[in-house]
Design an enzyme around this catalytic site. Sequence first.
Site, short mmCIF file in Angstrom:
data_model
loop_
_atom_site.label_atom_id
_atom_site.label_comp_id
_atom_site.label_asym_id
_atom_site.label_seq_id
_atom_site.Cartn_x
_atom_site.Cartn_y
_atom_site.Cartn_z
N PRO A 22 -4.40 8.21 3.89
CG PRO A 22 -5.57 7.84 1.91
CD PRO A 22 -4.86 8.91 2.67
CG MET A 23 -0.76 5.16 4.86
SD MET A 23 0.72 5.38 5.90
CE MET A 23 -0.03 6.08 7.38
CB ALA A 24 -4.17 -0.54 2.57
CD GLN A 79 -8.29 6.31 -0.31
OE1 GLN A 79 -7.74 5.22 -0.15
NE2 GLN A 79 -7.62 7.39 -0.67
CB CYS A 109 -4.16 2.25 -4.09
SG CYS A 109 -3.39 0.76 -3.38
CG ASN A 210 0.48 11.78 -0.15
OD1 ASN A 210 0.07 10.75 -0.67
ND2 ASN A 210 1.07 11.76 1.03
N GLY A 211 3.48 12.68 -0.41
CA GLY A 211 4.67 11.97 -0.84
C GLY A 211 5.93 12.50 -0.20
N GLY A 234 2.06 10.35 5.36
CA GLY A 234 1.72 8.93 5.39
C GLY A 234 2.70 8.15 6.22
NE ARG A 235 6.01 5.64 2.23
CZ ARG A 235 6.96 5.64 1.29
NH1 ARG A 235 7.79 4.60 1.22
NH2 ARG A 235 7.09 6.65 0.45
#
Length: 333
Positions: A22-24, A79, A109, A210-211, A234-235
């Site tokens: 999930p990424m805002a 989420q 977050c 994650n990361g 994510g990114r």
Amino acid sequence: MRLPDPILLGDTPLGPPVFLAPMAGITDVPFRRAVARFGAGLMVSEMVASTEMVTPRPSTRAAVRAKALTEGLLPVSVQIAGREAAPMAETARIVAGMGARIIDINMGCPAKKVTGGLSGAALMRDLDHAMTLVDAVVGAVSVPVTLKMRLGWDDDCLNAADLAARARDAGVAMLTVHGRTRAQFYKGQADWTAIRAVADLPGRPPLVANGDVVDADSARAALAASGADAVMVGRGAQGRPWVLAQIAHDLWGTPAPKIPQGAALADLVAEHYEDILDFYGAELGLRVARKHLGWYADANGAALRDQLMRAETPAATLDLIGRAFGDAAGVAA
């Protein structure tokens, strides 16, 4: 590597163990559709703030974020984030009623506007309070509830294993741990080895690391170091919506995605761009799309990046997409 048996959350079997984080402001419906074209084991929506969903007139933006379904193509989790148990439980009921098959609780977050309101990673500073949210959400819905966290608040508060054990006992169906503390934000290198304290918990639910997972090599290293059952990207997916499917192929031999180049890449970017405009409307969509166009340009060596960022009409932007990406020499896999 042998492809592991699918993780089962309730009656929803997940796909290959490479999940979209999930990424805002990023993992909205158009972006998830772009990822779904290639494949992912699970996609998680951008977070939905409970304070925006439980007001007498829920915000349009919150409702947009909560849109859970991506045309039924892949499993999608919604989420939710908040600081108090009752609004979190009500938000869980609302999004489950909107079609969410899985609900994820945000305790990871690091953004100041989130932690300043005692939500997100700030909840890891008070596990007793954090667990009131977990208990309320698990008790409010019949769909599986998962939990995403960090290693802790800072180096003096590394309590992911404690939170994970309590979440396990409360009935949480899956855990995701980002290998950084909140104090680190996204700086330095994620510490996948530190996630092993959660992996070693007896009777734990499935665990996701994650990361800094951006390709097959980093995914393989994260799995080995953490002892996790899956990885979350994510990114690394920004500008490369095919990367999750590529990682799954490289690690487990799942079908290889056809990575677009040249005209095919231009078509993909144009489709994503038009999907953004259709979803948000032209005025807001033009603004939302710019960051995605920048990521596509940065990740794929496209020409005319600056002109793309300054284009003010859909027609001009689509023309530049064709010229910028259609002439791209290659794609970063």
